[in-house]
Enzyme design. Structure first.
Site, short mmCIF file in Angstrom:
data_model
loop_
_atom_site.label_atom_id
_atom_site.label_comp_id
_atom_site.label_asym_id
_atom_site.label_seq_id
_atom_site.Cartn_x
_atom_site.Cartn_y
_atom_site.Cartn_z
CE LYS A 1 -3.47 2.44 2.68
NZ LYS A 1 -4.41 2.45 3.79
CD GLU B 1 9.04 -6.34 7.07
OE1 GLU B 1 8.87 -5.20 6.57
OE2 GLU B 1 8.70 -6.63 8.23
N GLY C 1 -4.91 -1.63 5.00
CA GLY C 1 -4.10 -2.76 4.53
C GLY C 1 -4.76 -4.10 4.77
NE ARG C 2 -6.36 -3.75 10.95
CZ ARG C 2 -5.67 -2.63 11.11
NH1 ARG C 2 -4.51 -2.48 10.49
NH2 ARG C 2 -6.14 -1.65 11.86
CD GLU D 1 -1.73 -4.41 11.54
OE1 GLU D 1 -2.34 -4.16 10.48
OE2 GLU D 1 -0.54 -4.77 11.55
CG HIS E 1 -4.24 -35.63 16.28
ND1 HIS E 1 -4.41 -36.87 16.86
CD2 HIS E 1 -5.26 -35.49 15.40
CE1 HIS E 1 -5.46 -37.47 16.32
NE2 HIS E 1 -6.01 -36.64 15.44
CE LYS F 1 5.91 -1.02 9.86
NZ LYS F 1 4.89 -0.33 9.09
O1 F6P Z 1 2.36 -4.37 9.91
C1 F6P Z 1 2.04 -3.07 9.71
C2 F6P Z 1 1.50 -2.80 8.35
O2 F6P Z 1 1.43 -1.43 8.24
C3 F6P Z 1 0.14 -3.46 8.11
O3 F6P Z 1 -0.91 -2.74 8.62
C4 F6P Z 1 0.14 -3.57 6.64
O4 F6P Z 1 -0.85 -4.45 6.21
C5 F6P Z 1 1.54 -4.04 6.37
O5 F6P Z 1 2.31 -3.31 7.31
C6 F6P Z 1 2.05 -3.86 4.97
O6 F6P Z 1 2.06 -2.53 4.57
P1 F6P Z 1 2.23 -2.13 3.07
O7 F6P Z 1 1.09 -2.68 2.30
O8 F6P Z 1 2.22 -0.63 3.06
O9 F6P Z 1 3.53 -2.68 2.56
#
Ligand code: F6P
Length: 541
Positions: free
Chosen positions: A198, A204, A255-256, A341, A372, A510
């Site tokens: 987003k 990452e 995002g979620r 979250e 199990h 972060k």
């Molecule tokens: O983990 C924090 C967060 O901001 C989430 O809310 C989001 O879904 C995720 O990181 C990924 O963010 P982005 O889509 O901006 O890479």
């Protein structure tokens, strides 16, 4: 508009009193014995989802008080604010409009841009699926959190709707052990990378995208523009990264809550445009139910109210999700982000400290595997953990399975369903000491006192559960199921008076990570606490 927080409502005090007088001692076995209509009363048919709420520790007076609480907290107008696009995400000054992403064309003010983005995304998905023309065999989706969990969960769940010969892969972890094994399977000419973020700033995702690009070039790939696309609200940053084909969306999609937007591109590639539209339609049907059903028959509302009853009055700290369908094995992980979250907060919308408990821990595993592993603790442990069983009436294994094998698998499906029913039954019924004493357990010690053995073999029972039943696991029913969970999270957040749509709690880690990163190279521990400094020295390469 100002809304009352649950603990400021007169109904809260009445609920506390009712809990002390009746709720704490409520017993499911007595309730079923006294109420012949209990199953009928506590089951709800919502779009695509049938819910049996009867094995919950709840009675009519408690639910009436919870409904009074919901009304007093303005739940209906809070819901309307959500659906009409009021800026309810106050800390970020944004509306929360994932429901607009699944509204039919022309239904609201956002329709033109939503439909435009949807059509562009679906047309591209169909181009990729036309493998004779696209040459694509592998699609690698790079994203994390909301830009990974929803698409990964849905693609896995709807695998029988996929196209043989077109593989979807998901890479999320900054750990190179996520991407590295996959690279062995890929060939640059037949691979499409989707970089999903987003913000297009997530460490990452950018690290994995850079590594994927480096691999693509090292393996002789050419034409990055054809093999890398991005789904993002930050198309400028994607452009700077070197991606020219971008699919944009809007800051009012959390995002979620974004699998319905262009973040759902891997879903559309996996199941095709028509099925993607069916997923949206299923979710929209649940939106309609949430928007219009009276509160006392409104499934997300009822489930949210039971959540409040359990978390704030019974004091249950976690909830276990047990999908009895292997395709839904990532659902617990998806729900962890959705719920924890969203509602893992300790201040209200205005930033005032909350005096009530909020999000429970949500966890789980597909059945029967969980039986199990940790079900022992659910049955006989010292904590009461409500369980949510999800099962599917009609299985679908795919065309490639020969009829003789399908017969066997159908028989396995009956076993799966019997296990699912047996677990909720056992949790509720338990086993009394006298019953256990009257049995002869073949594997029990012959030398230990029978009374002691019987105590080990007794179950307290009265352990609550909800069972959700889908007719089949289809795009439509899955859309409805996910939307049900989204709205239920909204309901609890609205009653607790919190902003379910920000996530400031992930920022500190972060920022600290960014400051530790160079120290891992230099070994500089100046100003660090002794533990972090010691670990850094230990790990420094
Ligand atoms: O983990 C924090 C967060 O901001 C989430 O809310 C989001 O879904 C995720 O990181 C990924 O963010 P982005 O889509 O901006 O890479």
């Amino acid at each position: 508009m100002q809304y009352k927080r649950c603990d400021q409502s007169a109904a809260w005090g009445a609920l506390s009193q009712y809990f002390a007088e009746h709720g704490a001692a409520f017993d499911l076995r007595t309730a079923f014995a006294q109420e012949p209509q209990r199953f009928a009363h506590w089951s709800v048919q919502a779009p695509s989802v049938f819910a049996d709420l009867s094995k919950n520790r709840i009675d009519k007076p408690a639910m009436e008080l919870l409904l009074a609480l919901a009304r007093d907290c303005g739940l209906e107008s809070q819901r309307n604010d959500l659906l009409q696009g009021a800026p309810i995400n106050l800390t970020e000054g944004r509306a929360v409009l994932h429901t607009a992403l699944r509204s039919p064309a022309g239904a609201d003010a956002w329709s033109a841009e939503v439909q435009g983005a949807l059509q562009t995304m679906l047309a591209f998905a169909e181009q990729v699926r036309d493998q004779a023309a696209s040459g694509i065999r592998d699609v690698v989706h790079i994203g994390i959190g909301g830009s990974d969990l929803g698409p990964a969960m849905v693609v896995q769940a709807l695998q029988p709707y996929g196209r043989p010969g077109l593989k979807l892969h998901f890479v999320s972890n900054v750990d190179g052990h996520d991407l590295a094994p996959l690279l062995r399977e890929l060939s640059p000419a037949t691979t499409l990378f989707i970089v999903a973020s987003k913000t297009f700033t997530t460490q990452e995702t950018l690290a994995n995208a850079l590594a994927a690009k480096a691999w693509f070039e090292a393996a002789g790939g050419s034409d990055i523009a054809r093999h890398f696309v991005a789904t993002t609200t930050n198309t400028a940053a994607a452009g700077q990264f070197g991606i020219t084909r971008t699919f944009g969306f809007w800051d009012w999609v959390g995002g979620r809550y974004s699998l319905w937007s262009v973040i759902g591109l891997p879903i559309a590639i996996a199941i095709g445009a028509d099925n993607f539209r069916a997923l949206l339609a299923g979710a929209h049907a649940m939106d309609q139910h949430f928007a219009t059903a009276p509160l006392e028959r409104n499934l997300p509302v009822l489930m949210g109210l039971i959540d409040v009853w359990y978390r704030n009055f019974h004091g249950f700290t976690s909830r276990s999700v047990a999908p009895y369908h292997q395709g839904l094995r990532r659902l617990p992980a998806y729900l962890q982000q959705l719920e924890m979250e969203s509602n893992g907060k300790s201040v209200d919308r205005d930033g005032e400290p909350l005096s009530v408990a909020t999000s429970p821990v949500v966890w789980g595993e597909a059945g029967t595997n969980g039986q199990h592993a940790y079900f022992q603790m659910l049955h006989q442990g010292t904590d009461v953990i409500p369980v949510e069983f999800i099962c599917v009436r009609t299985p679908r294994y795919g065309e490639h399975v020969p009829p003789a094998v399908v017969e066997r698998l159908r028989d396995q499906h009956r076993k799966l369903l019997a296990n699912c029913l047996a677990q909720s039954q056992a949790l509720m019924q338990g086993k009394r000491f006298e019953e256990a004493l009257g049995e002869r357990a073949p594997t029990a010690s012959q030398t230990m006192a029978p009374e002691a053995i019987a105590r080990h073999r007794s179950f307290p029972g009265n352990r609550p559960s909800t069972t959700l039943v889908l007719e089949e696991l289809s795009p439509e029913s899955l859309g409805a199921l996910i939307a049900l969970y989204e709205h239920r999270v909204f309901v609890t957040g609205a009653l607790w008076g919190i902003n379910s749509y920000d996530q400031w709690g992930v920022e500190l880690g972060k920022a600290l990570c960014n400051s530790l990163l160079p120290r891992l190279e230099t070994g500089d521990t100046k100003g660090l606490d002794a533990s972090t400094a010691g670990l850094l020295k230990h790990l420094q390469s």
